[in-house]
Design an enzyme around this catalytic site. Structure first.
Site, PDB file in Angstrom:
ATOM      1  N   GLN A  99      -0.739   1.333   8.699  1.00 51.64           N
ATOM      2  CA  GLN A  99       0.530   1.441   7.961  1.00 51.64           C
ATOM      3  C   GLN A  99       0.785   0.140   7.209  1.00 51.64           C
ATOM      4  O   GLN A  99       1.729   0.054   6.436  1.00 51.64           O
ATOM      5  CB  GLN A  99       1.683   1.667   8.950  1.00 51.64           C
ATOM      6  CG  GLN A  99       1.595   2.955   9.728  1.00 51.64           C
ATOM      7  CD  GLN A  99       2.647   2.997  10.830  1.00 51.64           C
ATOM      8  OE1 GLN A  99       3.818   3.259  10.586  1.00 51.64           O
ATOM      9  NE2 GLN A  99       2.229   2.732  12.055  1.00 51.64           N
ATOM     10  N   HIS A 117       0.663   3.501   3.847  1.00 51.78           N
ATOM     11  CA  HIS A 117       1.884   3.045   3.160  1.00 51.78           C
ATOM     12  C   HIS A 117       1.556   2.143   1.975  1.00 51.78           C
ATOM     13  O   HIS A 117       2.400   1.359   1.529  1.00 51.78           O
ATOM     14  CB  HIS A 117       2.839   2.360   4.139  1.00 51.78           C
ATOM     15  CG  HIS A 117       3.406   3.304   5.168  1.00 51.78           C
ATOM     16  ND1 HIS A 117       3.958   2.894   6.366  1.00 51.78           N
ATOM     17  CD2 HIS A 117       3.498   4.670   5.161  1.00 51.78           C
ATOM     18  CE1 HIS A 117       4.364   3.962   7.057  1.00 51.78           C
ATOM     19  NE2 HIS A 117       4.083   5.041   6.352  1.00 51.78           N
ATOM     20  N   CYS A 128       4.763   5.546 -15.956  1.00 50.73           N
ATOM     21  CA  CYS A 128       3.650   6.479 -16.267  1.00 50.73           C
ATOM     22  C   CYS A 128       2.580   6.487 -15.172  1.00 50.73           C
ATOM     23  O   CYS A 128       1.673   7.311 -15.203  1.00 50.73           O
ATOM     24  CB  CYS A 128       3.032   6.159 -17.632  1.00 50.73           C
ATOM     25  SG  CYS A 128       1.987   4.694 -17.659  1.00 50.73           S
ATOM     26  N   GLY A 194       0.779  -1.892  17.820  1.00 52.32           N
ATOM     27  CA  GLY A 194       1.858  -2.598  17.115  1.00 52.32           C
ATOM     28  C   GLY A 194       2.694  -1.778  16.170  1.00 52.32           C
ATOM     29  O   GLY A 194       3.022  -2.253  15.083  1.00 52.32           O
ATOM     30  N   ASN A 220       1.093  -2.704  22.809  1.00 53.50           N
ATOM     31  CA  ASN A 220       2.376  -3.144  22.252  1.00 53.50           C
ATOM     32  C   ASN A 220       3.097  -3.918  23.358  1.00 53.50           C
ATOM     33  O   ASN A 220       3.148  -3.452  24.493  1.00 53.50           O
ATOM     34  CB  ASN A 220       3.197  -1.896  21.843  1.00 53.50           C
ATOM     35  CG  ASN A 220       4.370  -2.231  20.932  1.00 53.50           C
ATOM     36  OD1 ASN A 220       5.084  -3.195  21.155  1.00 53.50           O
ATOM     37  ND2 ASN A 220       4.561  -1.406  19.915  1.00 53.50           N
TER      38      ASN A 220
HETATM   39  C1  BJW Z   1       3.653  -6.072  18.393  1.00 55.34           C
HETATM   40  C2  BJW Z   1       3.536  -7.462  18.305  1.00 55.34           C
HETATM   41  C3  BJW Z   1       2.292  -8.031  18.608  1.00 55.34           C
HETATM   42  C4  BJW Z   1       5.518  -6.929  17.758  1.00 55.34           C
HETATM   43  N1  BJW Z   1       1.272  -7.236  18.976  1.00 55.34           N
HETATM   44  N2  BJW Z   1       2.636  -5.313  18.762  1.00 55.34           N
HETATM   45  C5  BJW Z   1      12.026  13.016  10.360  1.00 55.34           C
HETATM   46  C6  BJW Z   1      10.742  13.533  10.451  1.00 55.34           C
HETATM   47  C7  BJW Z   1       9.778  13.222   9.494  1.00 55.34           C
HETATM   48  C8  BJW Z   1      10.083  12.379   8.439  1.00 55.34           C
HETATM   49  C9  BJW Z   1      11.352  11.881   8.346  1.00 55.34           C
HETATM   50  C10 BJW Z   1      12.330  12.204   9.274  1.00 55.34           C
HETATM   51  N3  BJW Z   1      13.470  11.584   8.904  1.00 55.34           N
HETATM   52  C11 BJW Z   1      13.243  10.873   7.781  1.00 55.34           C
HETATM   53  C12 BJW Z   1      11.953  11.040   7.433  1.00 55.34           C
HETATM   54  C13 BJW Z   1      11.288  10.424   6.283  1.00 55.34           C
HETATM   55  C14 BJW Z   1      10.916   8.961   6.393  1.00 55.34           C
HETATM   56  C15 BJW Z   1      11.050   8.440   7.823  1.00 55.34           C
HETATM   57  O1  BJW Z   1      10.172   8.530   8.645  1.00 55.34           O
HETATM   58  N4  BJW Z   1      12.175   7.805   8.123  1.00 55.34           N
HETATM   59  C16 BJW Z   1      12.403   7.283   9.475  1.00 55.34           C
HETATM   60  C17 BJW Z   1      13.006   5.902   9.377  1.00 55.34           C
HETATM   61  C18 BJW Z   1      13.191   8.275  10.266  1.00 55.34           C
HETATM   62  N5  BJW Z   1       9.523   8.882   5.952  1.00 55.34           N
HETATM   63  C19 BJW Z   1       9.214   8.792   4.674  1.00 55.34           C
HETATM   64  O2  BJW Z   1      10.056   8.802   3.798  1.00 55.34           O
HETATM   65  C20 BJW Z   1       7.747   8.722   4.343  1.00 55.34           C
HETATM   66  N6  BJW Z   1       7.407   9.719   3.392  1.00 55.34           N
HETATM   67  C21 BJW Z   1       7.312  11.011   3.736  1.00 55.34           C
HETATM   68  O3  BJW Z   1       7.543  11.419   4.870  1.00 55.34           O
HETATM   69  O4  BJW Z   1       6.918  11.825   2.690  1.00 55.34           O
HETATM   70  C22 BJW Z   1       6.568  13.185   2.985  1.00 55.34           C
HETATM   71  C23 BJW Z   1       5.077  13.285   3.057  1.00 55.34           C
HETATM   72  C24 BJW Z   1       4.441  13.268   4.283  1.00 55.34           C
HETATM   73  C25 BJW Z   1       3.061  13.368   4.353  1.00 55.34           C
HETATM   74  C26 BJW Z   1       2.296  13.431   3.193  1.00 55.34           C
HETATM   75  C27 BJW Z   1       2.942  13.421   1.969  1.00 55.34           C
HETATM   76  C28 BJW Z   1       4.328  13.353   1.916  1.00 55.34           C
HETATM   77  C29 BJW Z   1       7.451   7.364   3.717  1.00 55.34           C
HETATM   78  C30 BJW Z   1       7.614   6.238   4.698  1.00 55.34           C
HETATM   79  C31 BJW Z   1       7.402   4.915   3.992  1.00 55.34           C
HETATM   80  C32 BJW Z   1       7.556   3.719   4.927  1.00 55.34           C
HETATM   81  N7  BJW Z   1       7.558   2.519   4.154  1.00 55.34           N
HETATM   82  C33 BJW Z   1       7.642   1.234   4.835  1.00 55.34           C
HETATM   83  C34 BJW Z   1       7.717   0.113   3.774  1.00 55.34           C
HETATM   84  C35 BJW Z   1       6.354  -0.078   3.100  1.00 55.34           C
HETATM   85  C36 BJW Z   1       6.443  -1.094   2.010  1.00 55.34           C
HETATM   86  C37 BJW Z   1       6.771  -2.464   2.508  1.00 55.34           C
HETATM   87  O5  BJW Z   1       6.002  -3.057   3.295  1.00 55.34           O
HETATM   88  O6  BJW Z   1       7.824  -2.990   2.105  1.00 55.34           O
HETATM   89  O7  BJW Z   1       6.493   1.064   5.679  1.00 55.34           O
HETATM   90  S1  BJW Z   1       9.022   1.102   5.975  1.00 55.34           S
HETATM   91  C38 BJW Z   1       8.148   0.129   7.161  1.00 55.34           C
HETATM   92  O8  BJW Z   1       8.058   0.894   8.387  1.00 55.34           O
HETATM   93  C39 BJW Z   1       6.708  -0.002   6.629  1.00 55.34           C
HETATM   94  C40 BJW Z   1       5.909   0.202   7.883  1.00 55.34           C
HETATM   95  O9  BJW Z   1       4.581   0.564   7.584  1.00 55.34           O
HETATM   96  C41 BJW Z   1       6.702   1.271   8.609  1.00 55.34           C
HETATM   97  C42 BJW Z   1       6.423   1.342  10.079  1.00 55.34           C
HETATM   98  O10 BJW Z   1       6.809   0.154  10.725  1.00 55.34           O
HETATM   99  P1  BJW Z   1       5.958  -0.407  11.934  1.00 55.34           P
HETATM  100  O11 BJW Z   1       4.612  -0.788  11.489  1.00 55.34           O
HETATM  101  O12 BJW Z   1       6.038   0.529  13.069  1.00 55.34           O
HETATM  102  O13 BJW Z   1       6.757  -1.772  12.244  1.00 55.34           O
HETATM  103  P2  BJW Z   1       8.071  -1.998  13.130  1.00 55.34           P
HETATM  104  O14 BJW Z   1       8.648  -3.285  12.710  1.00 55.34           O
HETATM  105  O15 BJW Z   1       8.956  -0.826  13.128  1.00 55.34           O
HETATM  106  O16 BJW Z   1       7.505  -2.141  14.610  1.00 55.34           O
HETATM  107  C43 BJW Z   1       6.687  -3.221  14.984  1.00 55.34           C
HETATM  108  C44 BJW Z   1       6.095  -2.962  16.356  1.00 55.34           C
HETATM  109  O17 BJW Z   1       5.171  -3.986  16.649  1.00 55.34           O
HETATM  110  C45 BJW Z   1       7.153  -2.964  17.484  1.00 55.34           C
HETATM  111  O18 BJW Z   1       6.922  -1.832  18.322  1.00 55.34           O
HETATM  112  C46 BJW Z   1       6.839  -4.252  18.241  1.00 55.34           C
HETATM  113  O19 BJW Z   1       7.124  -4.158  19.630  1.00 55.34           O
HETATM  114  C47 BJW Z   1       5.362  -4.416  17.996  1.00 55.34           C
HETATM  115  N8  BJW Z   1       4.871  -5.800  18.069  1.00 55.34           N
HETATM  116  N9  BJW Z   1       4.672  -8.010  17.920  1.00 55.34           N
HETATM  117  C48 BJW Z   1       1.412  -5.915  19.063  1.00 55.34           C
HETATM  118  N10 BJW Z   1       2.051  -9.391  18.565  1.00 55.34           N
HETATM  119 ZN    ZN Z   2       3.281   2.910 -18.042  1.00 50.34          ZN
END
Ligand code: BJW
Ligand code: ZN
Length: 250
Positions: A99, A117, A128, A194, A220
């Site tokens: 991700q 992502h 475009c 993570g 994690n």
């Molecule tokens: C450690 C550690 C160490 C700390 N060692 N571990 C209900 C059902 C389904 C979908 C939805 C729903 N409600 C809403 C939605 C849609 C939405 C969604 O999921 N929202 C939720 C918030 C509810 N999803 C979307 O909109 C996605 N699109 C979509 O679903 O389109 C439909 C579709 C599906 C399939 C195919 C085609 C179309 C898009 C999601 C986009 C997410 N974007 C981001 C930003 C990216 C750009 C940027 O970087 O700025 O992605 S948000 C952010 O969260 C980023 C990450 O990749 C993502 C996940 O975060 P992650 O990696 O889990 O980080 P944290 O901070 O949350 O957690 C860190 C973890 O690490 C913790 O557990 C710590 O304990 C641990 N940790 N130190 C190991 N040393």
């Molecule tokens: Zn363009």
């Protein structure tokens, strides 16, 4: 549960699919999103930065934030966890689905199947969609606003190649990830490292692996939204646990 249990699962695995999240890169100095105090969303409002509406409202504000993050990632190095996964590929068939928008798996020597992502280092026109390959300016200090580059094809604003909330995942990456997970069989392992398991569809991927018969292993330091469905949970950090796991394989 222990590293030894996770190692035992890996010893019996033919294929390993890794799903990594922000915690994978935390010990390299890349902030996670949702952690109290250190997470990006503690300081920055995701609705003003990581949605298509935010981009429409204020491209220079969004571009400046991503340019700062490009610089941040460029200046850090992969950690021992990234390196351990690269080493694991010498003994196992390892597929990495991340991700993360950083390039630390690649810089540690791993091949990444999918950046579901997107990437901080790929850009395209926000109007475009044409890819933008020219170098982008990265300010040495964080700035409030920075004009995005201009698309050579249509003069639109060039945007970061990441996936914002409400946007579709890159279909090729998503489909390839689902296929890799569905191809796991009994005895194979899905290593979830993570991630908070809050963001979908990524958070649903371990369940696909489990449905295919694989053993799901979480690494994690804290409980996540998917801990309960994991077969083996190792409470430790990526940079300490993954090297210990690979060492335990002998
Ligand atoms: C450690 C550690 C160490 C700390 N060692 N571990 C209900 C059902 C389904 C979908 C939805 C729903 N409600 C809403 C939605 C849609 C939405 C969604 O999921 N929202 C939720 C918030 C509810 N999803 C979307 O909109 C996605 N699109 C979509 O679903 O389109 C439909 C579709 C599906 C399939 C195919 C085609 C179309 C898009 C999601 C986009 C997410 N974007 C981001 C930003 C990216 C750009 C940027 O970087 O700025 O992605 S948000 C952010 O969260 C980023 C990450 O990749 C993502 C996940 O975060 P992650 O990696 O889990 O980080 P944290 O901070 O949350 O957690 C860190 C973890 O690490 C913790 O557990 C710590 O304990 C641990 N940790 N130190 C190991 N040393
Ligand atoms: Zn363009």
């Amino acid at each position: 549960m222990s590293v030894e249990q996770a190692a035992a699962a890996l010893r019996g695995a033919q294929q390993v699919v890794v799903l990594s999240g922000a915690g994978m890169s935390a010990e390299s100095g890349v902030p996670t999103f949702r952690e109290a105090q250190s997470g990006l969303w503690e300081e920055f409002d995701p609705s003003r930065l990581a949605t298509p509406e935010a981009w429409q409202a204020d491209p220079p504000f969004v571009w400046a934030w991503y340019a700062w993050r490009v610089g941040l990632v460029r200046d850090v190095e992969p950690n021992d966890g990234h390196r351990a996964l690269a080493a694991l590929a010498r003994t196992h068939d390892v597929t990495i689905v991340t991700q993360n928008v950083d390039d630390l798996h690649e810089r540690a020597g791993s091949e990444v199947l999918a950046h579901i992502h997107g990437s901080l280092f790929e850009y395209r026109c926000g109007d475009c969609g044409v890819r933008y390959d020219a170098p982008v300016e990265v300010p040495s200090e964080p700035v409030e606003r920075l004009d995005p580059p201009t698309c050579q094809a249509c003069a639109g604003d060039v945007r970061p190649g990441v996936v914002w909330f409400g946007e579709d995942l890159p279909m090729d990456d998503f489909q390839a990830s689902v296929e890799a997970l569905e191809s796991l069989t009994k005895g194979d392992v899905c290593l979830v490292v993570g991630t908070s398991g809050i963001v979908y569809p990524a958070a649903g991927m371990p369940a696909i692996a489990r449905g295919a018969g694989a053993t799901v292993v979480e690494i994690n330091p804290h409980e996540s939204d998917i801990s309960d469905m994991c077969d083996i949970v190792v409470r430790g950090s990526a940079a300490t646990t993954l090297p210990a796991l690979v060492a335990a394989l002998g």
